[in-house]
Scaffold this motif. Structure first.
Motif, mmCIF file in Angstrom:
data_model
loop_
_atom_site.group_PDB
_atom_site.id
_atom_site.type_symbol
_atom_site.label_atom_id
_atom_site.label_comp_id
_atom_site.label_asym_id
_atom_site.label_seq_id
_atom_site.Cartn_x
_atom_site.Cartn_y
_atom_site.Cartn_z
ATOM 1 N N PHE B 258 -82.259 -39.499 121.935
ATOM 2 C CA PHE B 258 -81.082 -38.693 121.660
ATOM 3 C C PHE B 258 -79.869 -39.580 121.316
ATOM 4 N N THR B 259 -79.725 -40.678 122.066
ATOM 5 C CA THR B 259 -78.573 -41.555 121.849
ATOM 6 C C THR B 259 -78.627 -42.179 120.456
ATOM 7 N N MET B 262 -77.660 -39.533 117.963
ATOM 8 C CA MET B 262 -76.225 -39.223 118.056
ATOM 9 C C MET B 262 -75.373 -40.367 117.499
ATOM 10 N N ALA B 263 -75.831 -41.601 117.720
ATOM 11 C CA ALA B 263 -75.062 -42.747 117.216
ATOM 12 C C ALA B 263 -75.220 -42.868 115.707
ATOM 13 N N ASP B 339 -78.952 -52.919 111.873
ATOM 14 C CA ASP B 339 -77.628 -52.529 112.379
ATOM 15 C C ASP B 339 -77.738 -51.290 113.263
ATOM 16 N N LEU B 340 -78.528 -50.346 112.789
ATOM 17 C CA LEU B 340 -78.667 -49.088 113.524
ATOM 18 C C LEU B 340 -79.251 -49.350 114.910
ATOM 19 N N ALA B 342 -79.246 -52.139 116.611
ATOM 20 C CA ALA B 342 -78.297 -52.888 117.450
ATOM 21 C C ALA B 342 -77.204 -51.942 117.947
ATOM 22 N N ALA B 343 -76.751 -51.042 117.060
ATOM 23 C CA ALA B 343 -75.645 -50.156 117.451
ATOM 24 C C ALA B 343 -76.073 -49.204 118.563
ATOM 25 N N ALA B 346 -76.467 -50.876 121.897
ATOM 26 C CA ALA B 346 -75.221 -51.150 122.613
ATOM 27 C C ALA B 346 -74.806 -49.961 123.483
ATOM 28 N N PHE B 347 -75.274 -48.789 123.114
ATOM 29 C CA PHE B 347 -74.921 -47.591 123.879
ATOM 30 C C PHE B 347 -75.919 -47.312 125.015
ATOM 31 N N VAL B 349 -77.141 -49.688 127.204
ATOM 32 C CA VAL B 349 -77.227 -50.808 128.134
ATOM 33 C C VAL B 349 -77.549 -50.334 129.561
ATOM 34 N N THR B 350 -76.789 -49.374 130.025
ATOM 35 C CA THR B 350 -76.953 -48.940 131.418
ATOM 36 C C THR B 350 -78.293 -48.254 131.626
#
Ligand SMILES: Cc1ncc(C[n+]2csc(CCOP(=O)(O)OP(=O)(O)O)c2C)c(N)n1
Lengths: 118, 555
Positions: B258-259, B262-263, B339-340, B342-343, B346-347, B349-350
């Motif tokens: 999902f993330t 959404m990103a 890029d996608l 990596a981007a 980054a969201f 991590v947790t």
């Protein structure tokens, strides 16, 4: 220094908008969300607290955030946050200049809130 | 002269013409002759403890086998109990054939046992419904039912069969039985539209393909792969399209779930949407206002729904991709894909940290990761619940078609679907592990089907993500009316594993991280239907709840 001023200015702008900007007011009216913005080194840092339409803020690093936007350094944070480019945040994340801790959906919510003001 | 009863005629048609292997059912006097016919013609009857499970299992069967699922329920309460599963299949576009008992034609309007107007009640959640009045026309009605279920956009159909035609006999020679199973038909778009789509695709710098259940029903994983490999376009397969290609396919961004979607969506300049409705889950297409849109859908009315498409291609997804792939340019889009990844990384991590880190109480993300580690990708995962649906969909990965399903997060949002879906998965794939991750609240709806699992020896392993609450609702209430005013959303610590044990299955209770893996291994090794009841962090909130809360509070 510039970055810490920017964070304070952002807080001030958000506070004003929470009183005067209709779309923004509507967007934030129900959320209880804490967003931390900081650099990887932990300073400068500022916590933005959204509480059902009210906005407050605390300087410094805090652990009780819902989402934290962690910039590689102050320069990266400053340049992306002042950029008007739609994909600036995405590109920063792709470059490794930004990491989001906590629940990223709140970071996206925060981004959407800021977009209301653009 | 060879005589056949109506009920046996039903079974004969199902077996010999449609090749039906299993019928999901619960007995009743009105349908007795069909049940007898199933035995006679060697069709497996999977008899459950609540008709809701029968309709849900038949729906799930269609996902796991690619063939329409058949459910047989008795008149009146059998019908009303099955209704939720029928509605769920309708909103999921799943080909479900519901055969239903009915009060005798003879006794219409007399106050017969279980007399009710089922047809009017079911109409709004089926593609087609009818009552058969003539024993000789049973095969014809069944043939129409199957055709309606699979043709175009698939969906459930409903056929009432009254006992006055099921228990009488007729000369078999006098019955006209269709010669072959029903055919799926489809249309294809005109060349100009295909060319226009190819042009947009060639021009795109940051394109993304999102496939939905239409990809699953079209069984076009190969075509998606060929398209993605040639164009270098990353893709996400959602809903019942998930697993049409393995989650580990190099172009797939399903690891970000999902993330990732959404990103990516606000950044893309072109979205190719294949067999996916732009409904609330996709924020009606509003997250990519500036992107160009190419839509491929079997249903022409979906092409512009909620978001006008730049090019719309109506027809079968696989056939259209077959036509389109030779028309598009071969491109290297690896930088965009990098890029996608990596981007969205980054969201995450947790979330990724939570998967790797033991904690007390156990975080649901960690629970999912531990299960995945033990069971691996060569398995079927079903997830059911509110928050639980998010954790499972985001964390599990499988190499199989429909290898990760979250039936509760589809349009009806119906929790309680997990046990029936997992049972259907195991019947369809008896040699693969089937793991069900169930919220404790959702477990309660169809938990009694563990009796079915034990009776029929269907060894699924259910892991309960037990937060002692209707978690998604409790957390949404905390956000809206405040933590001190939460209402009707708490559940106690309950020993669901003991319930499963009492029914003849295997049970384990887990509170500590280090116990997850051994308990799960023992549950799998038991070879029995099993329940591993894991106490997890009741304060953990999933992103799905945040989105759900925002959607429902945006007034
Ligand atoms: C049949 C049905 N009843 C009620 C709901 C409303 N509902 C949505 S999520 C949810 C809570 C689910 O709780 P649980 O199964 O324990 O999963 P968790 O959210 O805790 O992971 C409820 C009651 C629903 N979607 N479907």
């Amino acid at each position: 220094m510039r970055f810490s001023l920017l964070l304070y200015a952002l807080y001030a702008a958000l506070r004003v908008a929470s009183k005067t900007h209709k779309g923004f007011r509507h967007f934030i009216r129900k959320a209880r969300v804490k967003i931390l913005i900081k650099t990887a080194a932990g300073e400068p840092a500022r916590l933005f607290i959204f509480d059902q339409g009210r906005i407050s803020s605390l300087p410094g690093d805090h652990a009780d955030y819902d989402a934290a936007l962690v910039w590689k350094d102050a320069a990266a944070g400053f340049s992306v946050m002042t950029s008007r480019k739609k994909d600036a945040v995405f590109n920063a994340a792709a470059r490794g200049d930004l990491k989001v801790l906590g629940m990223s959906v709140y970071a996206m919510w925060f981004q959407e809130a800021i977009d209301q003001l653009m | 002269m060879s005589q056949i009863t109506g009920g046996h005629l039903v079974a004969k048609y199902l077996k010999e013409i449609e090749g039906v292997e299993a019928v999901f059912t619960l007995s009743g006097a009105h349908i007795e002759n069909i049940l007898d016919g199933l035995n006679e013609f060697g069709i497996r009857s999977v008899d459950v403890r609540h008709e809701q499970a029968a309709s849900m299992m038949a729906h799930a069967w269609s996902l796991y086998t690619g063939k329409p699922g058949v459910c047989l329920v008795t008149a009146g309460p059998g019908f009303t109990n099955a209704l939720t599963g029928i509605a769920n299949a309708f909103l999921d576009n799943a080909p479900l054939v519901v055969l239903c008992g009915r009060h005798p034609l003879r006794d219409d309007l007399k106050g017969a046992l279980q007399e009710m107007n089922q047809i009017d009640m079911v109409k709004s959640v089926v593609k087609w419904s009818a009552t058969c009045h003539d024993i000789k026309r049973i095969p014809e009605y069944l043939s129409i039912a199957f055709r309606q279920a699979v043709e175009g956009r698939p969906g459930p159909v409903f056929l009432e069969l009254p006992p006055d035609i099921l228990s009488i006999a007729v000369d078999l020679k006098s019955v006209d039985i269709p010669k072959r199973r029903t055919l799926k038909t489809s249309v294809t778009p005109v060349k100009e539209d295909l060319k226009a789509a190819a042009k947009l695709i060639d021009q795109a710098k940051r394109p993304l393909l999102i496939g939905g259940s239409g990809v699953g029903f079209s069984e076009c994983g190969k075509q998606v792969a060929a398209f993605a490999e040639k164009t270098g376009i990353p893709f996400a397969l959602l809903n019942n399209g998930r697993g049409a290609l393995p989650d580990s396919h190099p172009r797939s961004i399903n690891d970000g779930g999902f993330t990732a979607v959404m990103a990516a969506l606000p950044q893309v300049d072109l979205v190719i949407i294949v067999g996916l409705r732009l409904n609330w889950v996709m924020e009606s297409g509003q997250t990519f206002p500036d992107a160009k849109v190419v839509r491929i859908d079997i249903d022409p009315t979906e092409i512009d729904r909620n978001r006008t498409s730049d090019v719309g291609l109506a027809g079968d997804a696989g056939q259209i991709l077959d036509l389109l792939t030779p028309m598009v340019a071969s491109k290297d889009r690896s930088q965009w894909e990098k890029d996608l990844r990596a981007a969205y990384g980054a969201f995450l991590v947790t979330e990724r940290e939570q998967r790797e880190t033991p904690s007390y109480p156990i975080h649901p993300n960690r629970l999912v990761a531990q299960i995945q580690k033990v069971v691996g990708e060569d398995a079927y995962y079903v997830v059911d619940g509110g928050d639980t649906s998010y954790y499972g969909s985001a964390g599990f990965s499988s190499i199989h078609k429909a290898g990760v399903t979250a039936p509760a997060s589809s349009l009806l949002g119906c929790i309680g679907t997990g046990v029936p879906f997992a049972l259907a998965a195991k019947i369809a794939h008896p040699n693969k592990p089937v793991i069900l991750l169930n919220g404790d609240g959702s477990f309660g709806f169809n938990g009694m089907e563990f009796d079915t699992a034990v009776r029929l020896n269907i060894p699924i392993v259910c892991v309960v993500n037990n937060d002692c609450a209707w978690g998604m609702i409790k957390h949404a209430q905390e956000m809206s009316i405040g933590p001190e005013r939460c209402t009707c959303s708490e559940l106690g610590t309950r020993h669901y594993e003991k319930m499963v044990e009492a029914l003849g299955g295997y049970g384990e209770f887990v509170e500590k991280d280090e116990d997850i893996v051994p308990a799960l291994k023992r549950a799998i090794e038991s070879g029995k239907p099993a329940c591993v009841n894991v106490m997890t962090d009741c304060t953990a909130v999933s992103p799905a709840t945040v989105v759900f809360y925002q959607t429902l509070s945006d007034f």
